[in-house]
Design a protein around this motif. Sequence first.
Motif, PDB file in Angstrom:
ATOM      1  N   PRO A  39       0.814  -1.223   0.000  1.00 20.25           N
ATOM      2  CA  PRO A  39       0.000   0.000   0.000  1.00 20.25           C
ATOM      3  C   PRO A  39       0.843   1.266   0.000  1.00 20.25           C
ATOM      4  O   PRO A  39       0.496   2.257  -0.654  1.00 20.25           O
ATOM      5  N   GLY A  40       1.963   1.237   0.716  1.00 18.04           N
ATOM      6  CA  GLY A  40       2.847   2.407   0.739  1.00 18.04           C
ATOM      7  C   GLY A  40       3.463   2.684  -0.618  1.00 18.04           C
ATOM      8  O   GLY A  40       3.568   3.847  -1.037  1.00 18.04           O
ATOM      9  N   TRP A  41       3.872   1.637  -1.323  1.00 21.92           N
ATOM     10  CA  TRP A  41       4.427   1.839  -2.662  1.00 21.92           C
ATOM     11  C   TRP A  41       3.359   2.367  -3.613  1.00 21.92           C
ATOM     12  O   TRP A  41       3.648   3.203  -4.470  1.00 21.92           O
ATOM     13  N   GLY A  42       2.117   1.884  -3.453  1.00 19.84           N
ATOM     14  CA  GLY A  42       1.041   2.413  -4.282  1.00 19.84           C
ATOM     15  C   GLY A  42       0.815   3.892  -4.042  1.00 19.84           C
ATOM     16  O   GLY A  42       0.656   4.682  -4.986  1.00 19.84           O
ATOM     17  N   ARG A  43       0.815   4.308  -2.772  1.00 18.61           N
ATOM     18  CA  ARG A  43       0.649   5.732  -2.457  1.00 18.61           C
ATOM     19  C   ARG A  43       1.832   6.540  -2.965  1.00 18.61           C
ATOM     20  O   ARG A  43       1.675   7.661  -3.459  1.00 18.61           O
ATOM     21  N   LEU A  44       3.039   5.978  -2.824  1.00 16.35           N
ATOM     22  CA  LEU A  44       4.226   6.706  -3.293  1.00 16.35           C
ATOM     23  C   LEU A  44       4.159   6.920  -4.799  1.00 16.35           C
ATOM     24  O   LEU A  44       4.557   7.980  -5.306  1.00 16.35           O
ATOM     25  N   SER A  45       3.626   5.932  -5.532  1.00 18.94           N
ATOM     26  CA  SER A  45       3.506   6.107  -6.985  1.00 18.94           C
ATOM     27  C   SER A  45       2.487   7.187  -7.325  1.00 18.94           C
ATOM     28  O   SER A  45       2.587   7.824  -8.374  1.00 18.94           O
ATOM     29  N   GLU A  79      -8.286   9.326  -8.245  1.00 18.61           N
ATOM     30  CA  GLU A  79      -7.215   9.747  -7.344  1.00 18.61           C
ATOM     31  C   GLU A  79      -6.905   8.683  -6.282  1.00 18.61           C
ATOM     32  O   GLU A  79      -5.933   8.818  -5.537  1.00 18.61           O
ATOM     33  N   GLU A  80      -7.709   7.631  -6.208  1.00 19.03           N
ATOM     34  CA  GLU A  80      -7.484   6.563  -5.235  1.00 19.03           C
ATOM     35  C   GLU A  80      -6.854   5.324  -5.861  1.00 19.03           C
ATOM     36  O   GLU A  80      -6.643   4.327  -5.172  1.00 19.03           O
ATOM     37  N   GLN A  81      -6.541   5.377  -7.164  1.00 13.87           N
ATOM     38  CA  GLN A  81      -6.084   4.186  -7.866  1.00 13.87           C
ATOM     39  C   GLN A  81      -4.783   3.627  -7.287  1.00 13.87           C
ATOM     40  O   GLN A  81      -4.630   2.413  -7.136  1.00 13.87           O
ATOM     41  N   GLY A  82      -3.821   4.494  -6.968  1.00 17.04           N
ATOM     42  CA  GLY A  82      -2.557   4.007  -6.430  1.00 17.04           C
ATOM     43  C   GLY A  82      -2.745   3.300  -5.099  1.00 17.04           C
ATOM     44  O   GLY A  82      -2.213   2.209  -4.870  1.00 17.04           O
ATOM     45  N   SER A  83      -3.514   3.914  -4.206  1.00 13.36           N
ATOM     46  CA  SER A  83      -3.770   3.301  -2.903  1.00 13.36           C
ATOM     47  C   SER A  83      -4.528   1.991  -3.051  1.00 13.36           C
ATOM     48  O   SER A  83      -4.218   1.002  -2.388  1.00 13.36           O
ATOM     49  N   ALA A  84      -5.546   1.991  -3.926  1.00  6.94           N
ATOM     50  CA  ALA A  84      -6.317   0.764  -4.131  1.00  6.94           C
ATOM     51  C   ALA A  84      -5.452  -0.339  -4.725  1.00  6.94           C
ATOM     52  O   ALA A  84      -5.541  -1.506  -4.313  1.00  6.94           O
ATOM     53  N   ALA A  85      -4.611   0.010  -5.700  1.00  9.62           N
ATOM     54  CA  ALA A  85      -3.725  -0.994  -6.303  1.00  9.62           C
ATOM     55  C   ALA A  85      -2.767  -1.570  -5.266  1.00  9.62           C
ATOM     56  O   ALA A  85      -2.484  -2.767  -5.256  1.00  9.62           O
ATOM     57  N   GLY A  86      -2.277  -0.706  -4.361  1.00 11.80           N
ATOM     58  CA  GLY A  86      -1.403  -1.191  -3.300  1.00 11.80           C
ATOM     59  C   GLY A  86      -2.112  -2.181  -2.397  1.00 11.80           C
ATOM     60  O   GLY A  86      -1.543  -3.203  -1.997  1.00 11.80           O
ATOM     61  N   LEU A  87      -3.379  -1.895  -2.058  1.00 11.83           N
ATOM     62  CA  LEU A  87      -4.142  -2.811  -1.213  1.00 11.83           C
ATOM     63  C   LEU A  87      -4.436  -4.118  -1.938  1.00 11.83           C
ATOM     64  O   LEU A  87      -4.420  -5.199  -1.330  1.00 11.83           O
ATOM     65  N   VAL A  88      -4.704  -4.044  -3.240  1.00 11.29           N
ATOM     66  CA  VAL A  88      -4.948  -5.258  -4.028  1.00 11.29           C
ATOM     67  C   VAL A  88      -3.692  -6.131  -4.047  1.00 11.29           C
ATOM     68  O   VAL A  88      -3.760  -7.351  -3.847  1.00 11.29           O
ATOM     69  N   VAL A  89      -2.544  -5.516  -4.272  1.00 13.98           N
ATOM     70  CA  VAL A  89      -1.292  -6.271  -4.290  1.00 13.98           C
ATOM     71  C   VAL A  89      -1.004  -6.852  -2.910  1.00 13.98           C
ATOM     72  O   VAL A  89      -0.518  -7.977  -2.776  1.00 13.98           O
TER      73      VAL A  89
END
Length: 426
Positions: free
Chosen positions: A70-76, A353-363
């Motif tokens: 999730p952190g990497w998703g937010r960082l992206s 705007e939530e795609q990065g966070s959501a992708a991090g949670l999915v991963v």
Amino acid sequence: MPEAARADPRAPIGRNRQFRLLFICLLVIGAGNSMLLAVAPPLVRELKLPDSSVGWIFSLSALLWVVMSPGWGRLSDRIGRKPVAALGLGAYAVSMASFGVVVMFGQAGFIAGAWLFTWLMLARAIFGAFGSASSPAAQAYIADRTTRLERTEQLAGLTAAFALGQAFGPAICAALAAKFGLVFPIWLVAVLAAIASFMIWRFLPENTPPKSERPKGEWRESLALVTDRRLSAFLLYGFALSVVAGVTVQVFGLFTMDRLNAAGERGAELTAAGFMVNALALLATQMAILPRLKLGPRGLMAWGAGLLALGVGVQIIADTLAALLVAQAVQGLGAGLARPGFTGGASVAVKPEEQGSAAGLVVAANGAGFVFSPVIGGVVYETVDMNAPLIIMLVLLLAMMAFALRSRRLRNAAALDTPPSEPPPS
């Protein structure tokens, strides 16, 4: 100036240079993971480690994957997709190279027992902590440039790269292991990951500009997505799916070696054959079958769990290599439907705007099951019966199918699958 640099960085995603670079990224990771899983069972027996070590070696990496994704998703979201994806691949190269070094030290007798096990786990942990950056960044890159209607199919196309790597990785691994030894494929993946990292950094046009400042409370808002009614059902299903994947993958090599009385390089060859059939079935599903089904995420999740259950049932009664390969093919078909269903559904459910966070949670959900699978897989396999882990997974998969069919949250999310129209992201 390279062609990629002249390309419009916000052009719709498709079979273009950008897509091919991301395809290579997931291809290398898929091939590397399948190679490592193919050689791990014979390696731990050669190094005189317990069979359950196969699962535990991956457990710390899986835990770090869950925490860090999730952190990497937010960082992206903040600094862009390209640097995060490139960092993840570079870390993957370091992890595989370190794993290869530790195995060689173990084979030479320099380290053994608990120390050998600890160093193998730590080498793999580099992948969980830093290699986990690539997948959420790649998924968010796709989400940035697709409409909601396109997203499930496009994410499935990207996931097919991982499946393609899984398909050909074991075959390459078996050939290389037979000729050069069990450790050589690990070194090869390290080199390929380093090359892929450079290609992403050098040639992938950036899509998401860095945010000028970090929004206050971003961390708390991202964690809130875990319990958000839009996402929670998808994440719960994804976690269960990752438990199934972790257990079935970790016990298949041991199961095949014991059921067919094989060991060493021969055991690696048979395990690799099973993984290859599984991945080819998954690849065929996502590339040829999925685009024609026109099912929404909920339908894909239900059918996927049902087919996975059928494949696990076939494996329980299989007593020949042919039967085991059929079981793996059916499981690959099920996974080819289930994973895009849950991944695409989660992406469609949230705002741009939530795609990065959501992708991090999915991963993170994709890796969370591997934290628990050593207990359900390796320990139960050793202490109860070789069929016991598979019986547990069969029950879980049937519960997942019922959940996909009956969950009110998933039924509500299905209403979002067919909006009237939506323009491409600008």
